[in-house]
Write a protein that holds these residues in place. Structure first.
Motif, PDB file in Angstrom:
ATOM      1  N   GLY A  20       0.813  -1.207   0.000  1.00 58.21           N
ATOM      2  CA  GLY A  20       0.000   0.000   0.000  1.00 58.21           C
ATOM      3  C   GLY A  20       0.848   1.259   0.000  1.00 58.21           C
ATOM      4  N   PHE A  23      -0.877   7.343   2.735  1.00 55.64           N
ATOM      5  CA  PHE A  23      -0.138   8.056   3.778  1.00 55.64           C
ATOM      6  C   PHE A  23       0.783   7.105   4.545  1.00 55.64           C
ATOM      7  CE2 PHE A  23      -3.091  11.774   3.691  1.00 55.64           C
ATOM      8  CZ  PHE A  23      -2.163  12.781   3.882  1.00 55.64           C
ATOM      9  N   SER A  24       0.260   5.905   4.919  1.00 59.60           N
ATOM     10  CA  SER A  24       1.033   4.994   5.785  1.00 59.60           C
ATOM     11  C   SER A  24       2.280   4.473   5.083  1.00 59.60           C
ATOM     12  CB  SER A  24       0.169   3.799   6.216  1.00 59.60           C
ATOM     13  OG  SER A  24      -0.946   4.222   6.933  1.00 59.60           O
ATOM     14  N   GLU A  44       1.838  -1.670  -4.596  1.00 58.77           N
ATOM     15  CA  GLU A  44       0.569  -0.928  -4.627  1.00 58.77           C
ATOM     16  C   GLU A  44      -0.291  -1.466  -5.773  1.00 58.77           C
ATOM     17  OE1 GLU A  44      -1.263   1.617  -2.960  1.00 58.77           O
ATOM     18  OE2 GLU A  44      -2.599   0.967  -4.575  1.00 58.77           O
ATOM     19  N   ARG A  45      -1.539  -1.814  -5.453  1.00 60.28           N
ATOM     20  CA  ARG A  45      -2.366  -2.404  -6.509  1.00 60.28           C
ATOM     21  C   ARG A  45      -2.913  -1.370  -7.497  1.00 60.28           C
ATOM     22  NH1 ARG A  45      -7.523  -4.343  -2.837  1.00 60.28           N
ATOM     23  NH2 ARG A  45      -8.244  -2.265  -2.298  1.00 60.28           N
ATOM     24  N   GLY A  51      -3.556   6.194  -2.071  1.00 60.79           N
ATOM     25  CA  GLY A  51      -4.501   5.429  -1.248  1.00 60.79           C
ATOM     26  C   GLY A  51      -5.916   5.931  -1.436  1.00 60.79           C
ATOM     27  N   VAL A  52      -6.599   6.248  -0.327  1.00 61.66           N
ATOM     28  CA  VAL A  52      -7.995   6.702  -0.439  1.00 61.66           C
ATOM     29  C   VAL A  52      -8.090   7.973  -1.276  1.00 61.66           C
ATOM     30  CG1 VAL A  52      -8.722   5.687   1.769  1.00 61.66           C
ATOM     31  CG2 VAL A  52      -7.986   8.069   1.709  1.00 61.66           C
ATOM     32  N   ASP A  64     -11.901  16.239   6.179  1.00 62.16           N
ATOM     33  CA  ASP A  64     -12.706  16.997   7.138  1.00 62.16           C
ATOM     34  C   ASP A  64     -11.924  17.327   8.413  1.00 62.16           C
ATOM     35  OD1 ASP A  64     -12.823  14.573   8.400  1.00 62.16           O
ATOM     36  OD2 ASP A  64     -14.912  14.173   7.874  1.00 62.16           O
ATOM     37  N   TYR A  70      -3.949  17.552   8.752  1.00 61.19           N
ATOM     38  CA  TYR A  70      -4.113  16.348   7.934  1.00 61.19           C
ATOM     39  C   TYR A  70      -3.045  16.331   6.834  1.00 61.19           C
ATOM     40  CZ  TYR A  70      -6.188  12.391   5.635  1.00 61.19           C
ATOM     41  OH  TYR A  70      -6.375  11.142   5.081  1.00 61.19           O
ATOM     42  N   VAL A 113      -1.499  -7.708  -3.870  1.00 60.01           N
ATOM     43  CA  VAL A 113      -1.020  -8.818  -3.030  1.00 60.01           C
ATOM     44  C   VAL A 113      -2.255  -9.603  -2.579  1.00 60.01           C
ATOM     45  CG1 VAL A 113       0.296  -9.456  -0.988  1.00 60.01           C
ATOM     46  CG2 VAL A 113       0.922  -7.400  -2.276  1.00 60.01           C
ATOM     47  N   GLY A 144      -4.740   0.205   4.576  1.00 59.47           N
ATOM     48  CA  GLY A 144      -5.766   1.189   4.926  1.00 59.47           C
ATOM     49  C   GLY A 144      -7.050   0.559   5.436  1.00 59.47           C
ATOM     50  N   ARG A 356      -6.282 -12.437   4.255  1.00 58.94           N
ATOM     51  CA  ARG A 356      -5.285 -12.873   3.257  1.00 58.94           C
ATOM     52  C   ARG A 356      -3.963 -13.304   3.887  1.00 58.94           C
ATOM     53  NH1 ARG A 356      -5.788  -8.797  -1.936  1.00 58.94           N
ATOM     54  NH2 ARG A 356      -8.028  -8.873  -2.097  1.00 58.94           N
ATOM     55  N   MET A 402      -5.981  11.043  11.187  1.00 57.44           N
ATOM     56  CA  MET A 402      -5.423   9.692  11.213  1.00 57.44           C
ATOM     57  C   MET A 402      -3.919   9.712  10.931  1.00 57.44           C
ATOM     58  SD  MET A 402      -7.827   7.779  12.075  1.00 57.44           S
ATOM     59  CE  MET A 402      -6.954   6.242  11.930  1.00 57.44           C
TER      60      MET A 402
HETATM   61  C1  LIG Z   1     -13.247   9.742   1.401  1.00 54.66           C
HETATM   62  C2  LIG Z   1     -12.363   9.653   2.611  1.00 54.66           C
HETATM   63  C3  LIG Z   1     -12.067  10.801   3.330  1.00 54.66           C
HETATM   64  C4  LIG Z   1     -11.256  10.723   4.466  1.00 54.66           C
HETATM   65  N1  LIG Z   1     -11.011  11.870   5.144  1.00 54.66           N
HETATM   66  C5  LIG Z   1     -10.242  11.822   6.245  1.00 54.66           C
HETATM   67  C6  LIG Z   1      -9.968  13.004   6.986  1.00 54.66           C
HETATM   68  O1  LIG Z   1     -10.433  14.072   6.671  1.00 54.66           O
HETATM   69  N2  LIG Z   1      -9.195  12.895   8.099  1.00 54.66           N
HETATM   70  C7  LIG Z   1      -8.676  11.696   8.489  1.00 54.66           C
HETATM   71  O2  LIG Z   1      -7.969  11.651   9.498  1.00 54.66           O
HETATM   72  N3  LIG Z   1      -8.899  10.574   7.803  1.00 54.66           N
HETATM   73  C8  LIG Z   1      -9.676  10.600   6.695  1.00 54.66           C
HETATM   74  N4  LIG Z   1      -9.912   9.441   6.004  1.00 54.66           N
HETATM   75  C9  LIG Z   1      -9.343   8.162   6.498  1.00 54.66           C
HETATM   76  C10 LIG Z   1      -8.140   7.666   5.684  1.00 54.66           C
HETATM   77  O3  LIG Z   1      -8.361   6.287   5.550  1.00 54.66           O
HETATM   78  C11 LIG Z   1      -6.814   7.915   6.415  1.00 54.66           C
HETATM   79  O4  LIG Z   1      -6.753   9.269   6.795  1.00 54.66           O
HETATM   80  C12 LIG Z   1      -5.566   7.644   5.566  1.00 54.66           C
HETATM   81  O5  LIG Z   1      -5.665   8.212   4.301  1.00 54.66           O
HETATM   82  C13 LIG Z   1      -5.221   6.186   5.494  1.00 54.66           C
HETATM   83  O6  LIG Z   1      -4.022   6.039   4.804  1.00 54.66           O
HETATM   84  P1  LIG Z   1      -3.383   4.599   4.552  1.00 54.66           P
HETATM   85  O7  LIG Z   1      -2.164   4.798   3.764  1.00 54.66           O
HETATM   86  O8  LIG Z   1      -3.282   3.883   5.833  1.00 54.66           O
HETATM   87  O9  LIG Z   1      -4.496   3.816   3.724  1.00 54.66           O
HETATM   88  P2  LIG Z   1      -5.069   4.088   2.280  1.00 54.66           P
HETATM   89  O10 LIG Z   1      -5.071   5.511   1.972  1.00 54.66           O
HETATM   90  O11 LIG Z   1      -6.358   3.364   2.227  1.00 54.66           O
HETATM   91  O12 LIG Z   1      -4.017   3.390   1.317  1.00 54.66           O
HETATM   92  C14 LIG Z   1      -3.910   2.007   1.237  1.00 54.66           C
HETATM   93  C15 LIG Z   1      -3.323   1.609  -0.092  1.00 54.66           C
HETATM   94  O13 LIG Z   1      -3.140   0.197  -0.099  1.00 54.66           O
HETATM   95  C16 LIG Z   1      -3.484  -0.306  -1.366  1.00 54.66           C
HETATM   96  N5  LIG Z   1      -3.853  -1.719  -1.208  1.00 54.66           N
HETATM   97  C17 LIG Z   1      -4.897  -2.216  -0.499  1.00 54.66           C
HETATM   98  N6  LIG Z   1      -4.910  -3.551  -0.560  1.00 54.66           N
HETATM   99  C18 LIG Z   1      -3.862  -3.911  -1.333  1.00 54.66           C
HETATM  100  C19 LIG Z   1      -3.354  -5.163  -1.765  1.00 54.66           C
HETATM  101  N7  LIG Z   1      -3.926  -6.311  -1.395  1.00 54.66           N
HETATM  102  N8  LIG Z   1      -2.266  -5.185  -2.566  1.00 54.66           N
HETATM  103  C20 LIG Z   1      -1.663  -4.012  -2.941  1.00 54.66           C
HETATM  104  N9  LIG Z   1      -2.106  -2.802  -2.553  1.00 54.66           N
HETATM  105  C21 LIG Z   1      -3.186  -2.744  -1.751  1.00 54.66           C
HETATM  106  C22 LIG Z   1      -4.642   0.560  -1.799  1.00 54.66           C
HETATM  107  O14 LIG Z   1      -4.790   0.546  -3.201  1.00 54.66           O
HETATM  108  C23 LIG Z   1      -4.240   1.919  -1.258  1.00 54.66           C
HETATM  109  O15 LIG Z   1      -3.527   2.658  -2.213  1.00 54.66           O
HETATM  110  C24 LIG Z   1     -10.727   9.479   4.870  1.00 54.66           C
HETATM  111  C25 LIG Z   1     -11.030   8.325   4.157  1.00 54.66           C
HETATM  112  C26 LIG Z   1     -11.839   8.411   3.035  1.00 54.66           C
HETATM  113  C27 LIG Z   1     -12.170   7.153   2.278  1.00 54.66           C
END
Ligand SMILES: Cc1cc2nc3c(=O)[nH]c(=O)nc-3n(C[C@H](O)[C@H](O)[C@H](O)COP(=O)(O)OP(=O)(O)OC[C@H]3O[C@@H](n4cnc5c(N)ncnc54)[C@H](O)[C@@H]3O)c2cc1C
Length: 498
Positions: A20, A23-24, A44-45, A51-52, A64, A70, A113, A144, A356, A402
């Motif tokens: 993924g 952000f993380s 990354e898929r 990500g989101v 928000d 953020y 994955v 995520g 998985r 987050m």
């Molecule tokens: C519309 C929306 C608005 C949001 N607004 C806020 C906000 O205002 N404030 C806040 O704090 N949080 C918000 N969030 C929460 C948000 O989930 C987190 O803030 C943060 O973006 C999470 O980041 P991440 O990298 O952990 O996950 P993600 O951003 O979800 O990234 C995960 C990545 O992993 C990839 N992935 C998943 N499964 C697989 C796999 N099996 N193989 C390969 N790649 C894979 C995905 O394609 C994605 O690119 C929001 C979420 C959404 C959906």
């Protein structure tokens, strides 16, 4: 080196694989490079990072939490054009971070994955991916929590002859102009896109199972002077970030310590509604029946006005059936529509990727959890050596960024990888007792929070009704616990003594 071959010469191998690139994944990649650790790959898929913020392209998609908070603390952006940024701007920011941090050579896009299994004999993870097998000593899930869109289990959904889409898979090529549209759900996404499509569609039915609490929004464009000030004086932006953090953190007092405090905020929200909605019947339908904070509080100045447009009908019911060309609410009324948009959220409490990944015993993580996901600091699970996850069980927030939780976990995962690396051991695994004690504390703290006492059912609850999503305490405590390395929390082993 970002990837090579491992013990099995024909299989690609990286010491650390991060699944993924949101952000993380990006924040961890940056931290690893900062520790001069280069043997890692981001899988990354999707076809790009974010990500989101890559996946959610619905009209009006915006964070928000103010952008000053953020965003990554070590990569402030003086150029946000609004105090709350839109999806394209956040996605561009993350893509920019990837380049700025030098992570591009470590990224492989278009790689899904599909499975991961711990090989005890070889002391490594074996991954099945859409691009073939891969091995890694350490596996990090950064997939995520809001990654797998959820459709409700409504009878007849497969019979519908019109267009169906989920807010997280918006089909921009589908023209909504003049259409009869049903929008299902009144969470954060619907509240953002409904005001954007209302003037385009012919008729809009808004199905509301449960009325949300809406707060006045203080969003505004940033001024050129502000941007210049942040550019020339980064400290000013840091201070503004800290102010937002503190103002958000104060809400924890109401959420987790003294739910009665939420009454004050409820009054503010009710006043906001009353100032925008004159009709007493509509006001009643829009009044939430649970304590504010129990579900995510959403800011909007456009939601109530949109609901009062002449082409909009609020259906204060759950959707109970879908027919070939119509939808039926729990009031039994059938209404013809061309398109249904589901703003029905994500699979959250069942933790993406847990279905998985197989640990030491060969059991899937979700099987081991038996419906109730638990982890130490939302990051590590006994029986799953050399495996870490971001935003796992009980790391969610209803009030703040987050990214703060993500950066806390980065510290923890970095420390764990360092401990493994410097010890000469082949595996690192969280101690069962430390894990259990941590979760007992989480449950105890949760018991007096608004999420437990607020009278709502949310996606926060798992199959057994336990809140597996929310972190029920001050976020600075999470940061402190994640950052402080406790050697006794983890067992370091070699293949021979595991
Ligand atoms: C519309 C929306 C608005 C949001 N607004 C806020 C906000 O205002 N404030 C806040 O704090 N949080 C918000 N969030 C929460 C948000 O989930 C987190 O803030 C943060 O973006 C999470 O980041 P991440 O990298 O952990 O996950 P993600 O951003 O979800 O990234 C995960 C990545 O992993 C990839 N992935 C998943 N499964 C697989 C796999 N099996 N193989 C390969 N790649 C894979 C995905 O394609 C994605 O690119 C929001 C979420 C959404 C959906």
């Amino acid at each position: 080196m970002t990837e090579g071959t491992g013990p099995d010469e024909t299989v690609r191998h990286s010491k650390v694989v991060i699944i993924g690139a949101g952000f993380s994944g990006i924040a961890l990649g940056h931290a690893l490079l900062g520790s001069r650790f280069t043997d890692f790959t981001l899988l990354e898929r999707a076809d790009d990072v974010g990500g989101v913020w890559k996946a959610n392209t619905y009209p009006g998609c915006t964070c928000d939490v103010p952008s000053n908070l953020y965003s990554l603390s070590f990569a402030p952006n003086p150029d946000w054009t609004s105090t709350y940024s839109t999806q394209p701007e956040i996605q561009r920011y993350l893509a920019g971070c990837l380049d700025r941090f030098g992570l591009r050579p470590h990224l492989r896009t278009g790689v899904d994955v599909t499975a991961a299994a711990w090989d005890e004999a070889a002391q490594l993870w074996r991954l099945t991916t859409s691009e073939g097998p891969w091995t890694a000593q350490v596996l990090v899930s950064a997939v995520g929590p809001l990654t797998e869109p959820k459709l409700p289990d409504v009878p007849g959904i497969e019979r519908f002859r019109g267009t169906i889409m989920h807010s997280a898979r918006w089909d921009a090529s589908h023209d909504l102009t003049g259409e009869r549209v049903a929008s299902i759900g009144t969470g954060a996404s619907a509240i953002q896109y409904v005001p954007r499509i209302v003037d385009q569609v012919g008729e809009l039915l808004v199905f509301q199972r449960s009325a949300p609490w809406i707060m006045p929004h203080d969003k505004r464009p940033t001024t050129p002077e502000e941007r210049e000030r942040y550019r020339t004086n980064p400290r000013a932006q840091k201070i503004d970030r800290a102010k937002v953090y503190v103002s958000k953190e104060l809400l924890v007092a109401g959420f987790a310590k003294q739910p009665k405090i939420m009454k004050v905020l409820s009054r503010l929200s009710t006043k906001h509604m009353e100032s925008q909605v004159a009709d007493p019947t509509l006001r009643e339908a829009l009044t939430p029946d649970f304590t504010l904070g129990c579900k995510r509080i959403v800011p909007s100045n456009e939601w109530y006005p949109a609901l009062q447009k002449p082409n909009v009908t609020l259906v204060p019911e759950a959707l109970s059936e879908i027919r070939e060309r119509s939808v039926v609410g729990s009031d039994g009324v059938e209404r013809e529509v061309d398109t249904i948009i589901f703003a029905t959220g994500f699979h959250v409490a069942d933790i993406p990727f847990a279905d998985r990944v197989r640990g030491r015993s060969g059991e899937l993580m979700m099987e081991r959890w038996k419906g109730s996901p638990r982890a130490y600091l939302g990051t590590s699970v006994p029986g799953f050596p050399n495996f870490f996850m971001f935003l796992g069980p009980n790391t969610g927030l209803g009030h703040s960024s987050m990214v703060f939780m993500i950066e806390s976990q980065v510290e923890h995962v970095k420390n764990a990888i360092r401990a493994l690396d410097t010890s000469g051991a082949s595996a690192i695994e969280v101690d069962q007792r430390v894990h259990d004690d941590y979760n007992a504390t989480i449950d105890k703290k949760m018991a007096t929070t608004v999420w437990e006492l607020g009278g709502c059912t949310t996606f926060y609850q798992d199959a057994n009704g336990r809140n597996a999503s929310i972190y029920p305490d001050w976020t600075f405590r999470f940061r402190r616990d994640a950052k402080r390395w406790r050697p006794e929390a983890y067992r370091l082993t070699t293949g021979a003594d595991a």
